[in-house]
Design an enzyme around this catalytic site. Structure first.
Site, PDB file in Angstrom:
ATOM      1  N   LYS A 111      29.586 -44.391  21.232  1.00  0.00           N
ATOM      2  CA  LYS A 111      29.395 -45.027  22.532  1.00  0.00           C
ATOM      3  C   LYS A 111      30.723 -45.029  23.273  1.00  0.00           C
ATOM      4  O   LYS A 111      31.708 -45.607  22.818  1.00  0.00           O
ATOM      5  CB  LYS A 111      28.909 -46.452  22.344  1.00  0.00           C
ATOM      6  CG  LYS A 111      28.722 -47.191  23.659  1.00  0.00           C
ATOM      7  CD  LYS A 111      28.026 -48.499  23.397  1.00  0.00           C
ATOM      8  CE  LYS A 111      28.133 -49.458  24.540  1.00  0.00           C
ATOM      9  NZ  LYS A 111      27.902 -50.826  24.076  1.00  0.00           N
ATOM     10  N   ASP A 146      36.407 -51.025  22.416  1.00  0.00           N
ATOM     11  CA  ASP A 146      36.900 -50.940  23.790  1.00  0.00           C
ATOM     12  C   ASP A 146      37.625 -52.214  24.205  1.00  0.00           C
ATOM     13  O   ASP A 146      38.564 -52.182  24.995  1.00  0.00           O
ATOM     14  CB  ASP A 146      35.729 -50.698  24.733  1.00  0.00           C
ATOM     15  CG  ASP A 146      34.646 -51.756  24.568  1.00  0.00           C
ATOM     16  OD1 ASP A 146      34.269 -52.026  23.416  1.00  0.00           O
ATOM     17  OD2 ASP A 146      34.199 -52.318  25.586  1.00  0.00           O
ATOM     18  N   TYR A 156      34.639 -58.266  16.330  1.00  0.00           N
ATOM     19  CA  TYR A 156      34.731 -58.704  17.729  1.00  0.00           C
ATOM     20  C   TYR A 156      34.783 -60.224  17.874  1.00  0.00           C
ATOM     21  O   TYR A 156      35.601 -60.771  18.608  1.00  0.00           O
ATOM     22  CB  TYR A 156      33.545 -58.160  18.537  1.00  0.00           C
ATOM     23  CG  TYR A 156      33.401 -58.776  19.905  1.00  0.00           C
ATOM     24  CD1 TYR A 156      34.111 -58.274  20.999  1.00  0.00           C
ATOM     25  CD2 TYR A 156      32.560 -59.875  20.117  1.00  0.00           C
ATOM     26  CE1 TYR A 156      33.979 -58.850  22.247  1.00  0.00           C
ATOM     27  CE2 TYR A 156      32.425 -60.452  21.370  1.00  0.00           C
ATOM     28  CZ  TYR A 156      33.139 -59.944  22.433  1.00  0.00           C
ATOM     29  OH  TYR A 156      33.024 -60.525  23.668  1.00  0.00           O
TER      30      TYR A 156
END
Ligand code: B12
Ligand code: B12
Ligand SMILES: Cc1ncc(COP(=O)(O)O)c(C=O)c1O
Ligand SMILES: Cc1ncc(COP(=O)(O)O)c(C=O)c1O
Lengths: 244, 536, 536, 244
Positions: free
Chosen positions: B368, B296, B261
């Protein structure tokens, strides 16, 4: 003509509200909510829901009526009505009237890492069925991306002799965008180069009037398309070029 | 629903094998390097805390001061100085900060002693983590365990006291996990701020004191509700292992911890991030913390329908790195979600296909599931419905951690009431549809099964391609999220050091050895209907 | 999805056979009786309209005046008077109202002439209905047809002009059917008000002029959108056949027409209602109008989980009566929905079972699925989600007419914006989940299939019990909606007449003979995204 | 203490609004909405959505802040705080203190056909886990049902020597409930029998203060339980009995 909110019947003035009061729920809570809305000037208040969402907080959903109205004709502002051209016309205009490539540099400045907005305007693939500025043969477009310090943006713009600087600001929490946008203007003015650029800002909480207040030449809000921006840029740069 | 879709098992194996090879390759780089934050984390594990007079954390002061020693590891010189001065770690750090003490290469004859002592201190440090973990196990057993899917919401007022009050309200409304969003761009700070804070932009500073305050608030409300409330914060960024350390000590239960990330979304140097994520995950693993990965985010820049498979590939990569950092499956909360434009016909059908695919690829993992964000409209009523169908997808495909969408996502960080309304939305959808998935089977060869296998196939191909070119090059070429990164560019590169031949850091071994395993377990929650509901 | 659930076919046959026997029994009663509104409808079919100086409709004046003649049917004496005076129907009615003319028994020698002329006039009356129906077919073909499920919303401002403006806005937002709710308790009026009206309570008067004004508004907006917009109003009440007549003449496309609603929910006498519904349905059938039955109302007083099966039984009864009134399957919009308390675990799962059951029991029927009402909260946000899951149930089980729930159902008749938000909700859910049902199959013997068969079984048993005791007694004993009614009590009983041996009404035959059949058909809608969306 | 709406931070005064203005959407619509809310006294207005829902109507969803507050302690009203007893205690009280059955008649009056509310209070099976009044051995309860003309209700109450009349009103459109409730009071007063009854009204838009204004003895709102009503009735009838 003065108009009022329309719920069910012309001029009934009906509006919907929701809010939370920091108080424990009790038998009189609904009345507290009702009287609060009455204090705000509403009448015929119906508390649709009034419930404890925590021992310390009570949520209200309500409807009420206002007698106030507004005359849309009296709302005047600095709206940017872009005379939208198509891709070919824009390139043609630059080629014919400017006689060289239009140079543009863009970035999301300072702590803002949201690039999707500026990318939508600048990147090849574009947005909403429009090409982005990078695709325009008559533009020399550079998208610096995210979290670009103001100083770096100005430096690059000067190096590339940019006609236009595009700034994106998405995060507005605690008005941080105002801080950043002011910082950029101040820097540019401090360097005495304000006149060299068409300065444009965009983002979901930006509009033209607000941008002008801050000292920018134009501001673009949600759902802006590359065509709108390209049209404005080309026309404005050409206009300045012809004026000078 | 673990075999609800007939997936091509060969392709699954191919994908996993490629991801494994990719991680092995990077693991070599990891083992050859250390970073300043890795060394600072080491110091924190020794128990050092606090800041100097200009608010620079002592660990930063020490690491800065000993910059040229970092390739050998900070532990040996630091512990040597402790031995020499007879002071404890905190005192030595303060001495160094004050300029009274100086770190230096340890002469050969003092090395063994320093190393032995360091190893003992490492054991102690890890024991502190273990104690915290044991306490969690106790508390969950005492307090009660939430029913899955966990309802996960964020708080982000900027003020830790407001956050705490709002977190408690959220728990009372039904939240099981509270994530405190960090202030804008904290991940770019090369230090961890100190002390309680009451000002932030779009989030609250991640500090150890803030962690502690929030932990306390959640323990309180958990006891009240008879349901242990989990606390989450963010490791990813420039200080991954340090924040992981703080999280371990303050009993965080989950941490955003993604191997890539920082690289992709924060333009943090990739050589740095891979090294950092390793220690941070070893710490998370030891602490019994569930990690959440951040796939995401990919689809905020890339298109979910076209590029959804990159989420799947990245999940495989994150899994491979997680396993290498000693995380157990129950700790690997791979993040996923495929936010397809709600205007696309059959959006929910595709959303189900994608979610079900990931569910089946990682059985036993607490996946998640991420909420709609990019396409959320300003029309909050319509946004609430989009969130509702997302909640539906989550319960229908058996996701375990549901990060709830907020009806005001396009506008502001959640208000107190936004969170309440979203929790009610989710609770209704979960309870009213709980057994639906068990009642139906997917049509063999239907559009859902096809979409899933197609995504899988593309992911496997991408992973094989990445294995071919190497992950560094892949990131350079923008394989993920359509973002391209320079392997030598980005923040924090100056803090990456090739380790010296005699690099010494006993924590790596200590963290791996003799650890407990297994998830905490407790009875069903005490009161599933929050007390606050009573009044109206 | 027509055999998605394995239903016990024997039980289906038993239920249908029982309903058929029940209806046959009542049909005998129907054929032995007439009512004042039946006779008034007959007069309306002759073309009589208007009111006297104190606003009493001429048809009421005439029927009242000729009260003792009604058992023989109004037609013979009325047409005789037309022949005698050489006036047309309207003139005769005016004459009667003015006291200038009087109706009387027709002497034997004039009967044949009167009857012949009456039969011709009946043909003419029916021809007017046929012309309207033909016009609908043309318009649908020209304008374009909506995509199913039809989005059905109500307007209820009390002012026909506001209603029209709001109906147009709703159509632009995506509505396919507009129902104009009647003012509170209009169904208890034993006459139909006249002229345009701008004041009503919780609804707008159903008058022929209001029908016309709304029809015009919908034709306009339909042309604009390239989608024929359907108009709906209510027949059920004390004037069923009269309102059906008005609907036939003003090109309504749907009418609420339930064989028992008036009895149960308006305490209208049962002997009356059964007679009234018959002619009203014959007229609806001829006019190509789709009827909507009102079983949803049952579960506002009875519990949906326990008493859901009564909806199923009643649907069978309504079907049986509808078939006897010459309605074709495409016209029989049986109403259903099972509003289970949203707090009940697996509420949506049961909701799906019930909806799917009815869908399978009545294949080819344009079922009307009813929205949540009773359990709608004041929290409009949560209400919007409950509506969303209802929309999901509708598309998932293939319902054809979706009456949309409104987020403000617990508060007020819909505001302009409520309707808009609800339509967006439904459109999103329909489009995003359109193909989901085709992608899954129900687990054999699962809770859904069990619930469906259980409901079916109970319905069949109830119907067999009702056949046993007769429908009158069943209503007396509160078999439906937990409401008990006295067979000789309730409103309108004084308007029921046993027919004389020479009862004469040529409309019954005329309505049945030579009618067109089939649903209107048109191309896909011109523009599925309403123009108004352009501006955001 | 004065409190303000709580959005994100104590005293931020944030509220949510939605409303429709009867005007075509245009580039300045968002500003019209914003200035309208400012006119109503709100500041820091954020127009979240502003869209044409029809060529003639524009929908707004907005957030804004108010500086107004309210002190819940200063909200005083005629709240009915029922001293709730249990089923046995209520029956006991009637038996001991009244010495005969308490007679009660209920109905939804005039055009109102909504019976679920009055049924919830009166019918055997009850509501929210409480028995309905019909089940009370010490009460003689008659539920007339829906659409009962005022005259019929009064007549029945007189015939049965009722202690209590229960009235339900659900439909409030154009304030029709006020009309009906007033009609009932006027009728009872005209007959000179006001003192003979404890008059109670209930419904989703009813509260005690409002009921009293209209001349009733008590009013009950949404989610009333039979126990609350039974407790109040028994206590009030016994009190009057003892006073007389
Ligand atoms: C995607 C996203 C992210 C991604 C960004 C990835 C990336 N590379 O951009 C990630 C996950 C990294 C992210 C992080 C954060 N985010 Co964010 N994010 C979003 C999200 C979901 C979508 C934004 C978006 O991409 N919109 C789509 C584009 C096309 O729209 P747009 O930006 O408005 O651009 C259009 C116009 O505004 C205009 N425009 C924009 N810029 C420009 C420039 C010019 C010159 C012109 C002419 C026009 C123009 O044209 C564009 C096309 O029409 C929004 C919520 C939402 N649904 O809006 C939150 C949101 C913007 N994020 C938010 C926050 C708080 C954060 C964080 C600060 C949270 C945190 N504390 O960690 C972080 C940190 C980011 C940072 N340092 O800036 C808040 C902002 C709240 C506020 N009003 O201040 C939002 C609203 C979410 C929320 N409800 O809390 N985020
Ligand atoms: C069920 C229902 C019907 C059923 C009624 C069946 C029946 N036998 O009761 C049917 C389908 C017949 C119906 C018809 C109509 N309805 Co209706 N209906 C509803 C609905 C869905 C639920 C009401 C309900 O049963 N609530 C549950 C009960 C338990 O709650 P309650 O009534 O509030 O009662 C509680 C308290 O208020 C209190 N209470 C109530 N009465 C009393 C009395 C006493 C003495 C005491 C102490 C306490 C008390 O205690 C109860 C228990 O806690 C509401 C919408 C909604 N969700 O609320 C619309 C609603 C009430 N209906 C409405 C309308 C407009 C109508 C119609 C007029 C529409 C029309 N034009 O045709 C018709 C005509 C009815 C008429 N003539 O009165 C509107 C009213 C709008 C307004 N504010 O004026 C609503 C709000 C729907 C809407 N959004 O438009 N309806
Ligand atoms: C994995 C991961 N880490 C960290 C963050 C937040 O980090 P930052 O503080 O950089 O916004 C996110 C946010 O989406 C994330 O997904
Ligand atoms: C079948 C049927 N007819 C009529 C109505 C409305 O009639 P009224 O005007 O009596 O409210 C309804 C309302 O739900 C209904 O279901």
């Amino acid at each position: 003509m003065v108009i009022r909110p329309y719920g069910d019947t012309r001029d009934d003035g009906i509006m919907q509200f929701s809010f939370t009061l920091p108080m424990p729920y009790s038998i009189k809570s609904a009345d507290v909510g009702k009287q609060f809305l009455e204090k705000l000037g509403f009448h015929t208040v119906a508390i649709a829901e009034c419930k404890a969402i925590d021992p310390q907080y009570t949520l209200f959903v309500a409807y009420g009526r206002t007698d106030a109205g507004i005359d849309p004709d009296e709302v005047k502002g600095d709206y940017l009505e872009v005379d939208e051209m198509d891709y070919y016309a824009i390139n043609g205009l630059i080629k014919d009237k400017l006689g060289r490539k239009l140079s543009v540099v863009g970035a999301a400045i300072e702590s803002d890492a949201h690039t999707v907005g500026i990318d939508a305007i600048m990147n090849m693939k574009g947005f909403a069925g429009n090409y982005g500025l990078e695709r325009y043969p008559e533009m020399d477009a550079l998208n610096l991306g995210s979290q670009i310090p103001c100083a770096q943006l100005v430096k690059t713009a000067l190096e590339r002799d940019a006609d236009v600087i595009l700034v994106s600001q998405i995060v507005t929490q605690k008005n941080i965008h105002v801080q950043h946008l002011t910082q950029l203007i101040e820097l540019i003015e401090a360097e005495g180069v304000r006149e060299r650029f068409v300065l444009i800002v965009g983002g979901p909480r930006i509009n033209n009037a607000f941008a002008k207040e801050l000292g920018y030449d134009a501001g673009f809000g949600p759902r802006t398309t590359p065509l709108e921006v390209a049209s404005f840029m080309a026309q404005e740069v050409v206009r300045r070029h012809e004026d000078s | 629903m673990n075999d609800a879709l007939r997936l091509n098992a060969d392709v699954v194996d191919r994908a996993r094998a490629a991801a494994s090879a990719i991680a092995d390759d990077i693991q070599q780089h990891i083992e050859r390097h250390t970073t300043d934050t890795t060394e600072r984390a080491t110091l924190r594990l020794l128990g050092i805390s606090g800041v100097n007079e200009i608010d620079v954390p002592l660990v930063n002061v020490v690491a800065e001061h000993a910059r040229e020693l970092l390739p050998g590891g900070i532990m040996r010189p630091f512990v040597d100085l402790m031995i020499q001065t007879g002071k404890n770690a905190q005192q030595v750090a303060e001495g160094v900060a004050a300029g009274d003490l100086a770190l230096a290469d340890v002469p050969a004859e003092r090395r063994a002693a320093a190393e032995t002592r360091a190893a003992a201190l490492a054991e102690e440090g890890v024991a502190r983590i273990d104690a915290v973990r044991a306490r969690r196990n106790e508390l969950v057993a005492e307090t009660g365990e939430a029913v899955k899917p966990y309802v996960y919401v964020i708080v982000a007022t900027g003020n830790i006291y407001e956050d705490a009050a709002q977190a408690q309200a959220a728990a009372r409304a039904g939240a099981d996990v509270i994530a405190v969003i960090r202030t804008t761009a904290q991940s770019l700070l090369d230090y961890v701020p100190f002390g309680e804070t009451t000002e932030g932009f779009g989030g609250t500073y991640a500090t150890q004191e803030n962690f502690r305050l929030m932990r306390k608030a959640l323990d309180e409300v958990g006891a009240e509700l008879g349901r242990y409330i989990r606390l989450c914060n963010y490791a990813s960024g420039l200080c991954m292992p340090e924040i992981a350390t703080m999280g371990a000590l303050e009993r965080l239960d989950m941490m955003l911890n993604d191997s890539m990330y920082g690289i992709i979304f924060r333009n943090i140097n990739m050589r740095r991030t891979f090294v950092d994520q390793y220690l941070s995950r070893l710490i998370n693993a030891r602490a019994g913390i569930i990690i959440n990965t951040g796939e995401d985010n990919y689809l905020t820049t890339a298109d979910a329908f076209e590029k959804g498979f990159t989420v799947v590939s990245s999940d495989f990569i994150n899994e491979a790195f997680a396993l290498r950092a000693n995380l157990e499956p129950w700790q690997i909360g791979l993040g996923h979600a495929f936010e397809i434009d709600p205007a696309k016909p059959d959006q929910v059908v595709y959303q189900i296909a994608d979610a079900q695919l990931v569910r089946q690829l990682f059985p036993g993992y607490p996946l998640k599931y991420m909420p709609p964000t990019k396409y959320m409209p300003g029309d909050i009523f319509q946004g609430h419905i989009i969130d509702g169908m997302f909640n539906f997808t989550g319960i229908f495909t058996g996701q375990e951690i549901m990060l709830l969408g907020m009806l005001t996502e396009a506008l502001h960080t959640p208000l107190l009431q936004d969170r309440y309304l979203s929790i009610k939305n989710a609770k209704y959808v979960f309870e009213s549809c709980r057994d639906l998935a068990g009642e139906v089977t997917y049509k063999p060869g239907g559009m859902i099964e096809q979409r899933a296998n197609d995504q899988l196939q593309k992911a496997a191909e991408q992973l094989e391609h990445v294995r071919e070119i190497g992950l560094f090059t892949a990131l350079e070429e923008g394989e993920f999220a359509d973002v391209k990164r320079d392997p030598r560019g980005g923040r924090g590169f100056e803090g990456v050091f090739e380790v010296a031949a005699d690099y010494f850091n006993p924590f790596f071994a200590a963290l791996r050895e003799g650890r407990m395993s297994g998830a905490p377990a407790g009875p069903a929650p005490g009161a599933s209907i929050p007390a606050a509901e009573g009044g109206h």
